[in-house]
Design a protein around this motif. Sequence first.
Motif, mmCIF file in Angstrom:
data_model
loop_
_atom_site.group_PDB
_atom_site.id
_atom_site.type_symbol
_atom_site.label_atom_id
_atom_site.label_comp_id
_atom_site.label_asym_id
_atom_site.label_seq_id
_atom_site.Cartn_x
_atom_site.Cartn_y
_atom_site.Cartn_z
ATOM 1 N N LYS A 176 35.496 -41.054 13.296
ATOM 2 C CA LYS A 176 35.138 -41.894 12.149
ATOM 3 C C LYS A 176 35.255 -41.082 10.860
ATOM 4 O O LYS A 176 34.958 -39.887 10.845
ATOM 5 C CB LYS A 176 33.710 -42.432 12.283
ATOM 6 N N TYR B 56 33.487 -41.288 8.221
ATOM 7 C CA TYR B 56 32.242 -41.284 7.448
ATOM 8 C C TYR B 56 31.835 -39.933 6.855
ATOM 9 O O TYR B 56 31.269 -39.906 5.751
ATOM 10 C CB TYR B 56 31.101 -41.907 8.252
ATOM 11 N N GLN C 208 29.942 -49.387 9.443
ATOM 12 C CA GLN C 208 28.518 -49.197 9.688
ATOM 13 C C GLN C 208 27.731 -49.840 8.542
ATOM 14 O O GLN C 208 28.230 -49.944 7.416
ATOM 15 C CB GLN C 208 28.192 -47.714 9.788
ATOM 16 N N GLU D 110 25.457 -48.933 6.456
ATOM 17 C CA GLU D 110 25.254 -48.208 5.196
ATOM 18 C C GLU D 110 26.495 -48.197 4.297
ATOM 19 O O GLU D 110 26.411 -47.786 3.136
ATOM 20 C CB GLU D 110 24.774 -46.774 5.436
#
Length: 141
Positions: free
Chosen positions: A75, A77, A102, A104
């Motif tokens: 990912k 992120y 996700q 967030e």
Amino acid sequence: MGPNSDSTDRSRLAGLRVFAVEDESIVAMQLEDILCDLGCDLVDLAMRLQKALDRLAEEPVIEAAVLDVNIAGEKVYPVAERLRERGVPIVFATGYGRGGLQPEWQDCEVIQKPYTEAQIADALVRALDAAPIHDRVNAQG
């Protein structure tokens, strides 16, 4: 944003320093072409997560980012976190649409693959508009 605002919005992208992360070669080349056609300055196009993280540490000025969510099974992120800390507007690109993010990251712009030049342009403009301070000074490290 209406259909008649396209040229005005795109003019805001001229010279914009964009960082991209995309692991699929064909998609990466298409994205590079799109950003060039929009007049953006492509800071780098990383195809692996570690390269992206290393490049972020070296590059002081990034004004926006286009990030594929899944990079070679990882990912994206951690890259997004570093960009968010710097106040850089983020556009996520994914085959899963907003549902692939996700919770967030739901406040970020999302474009679904395959995407068009117009979708990239619109998403970048919206991301700039949504940034707390969307001037180019804010995106410096």
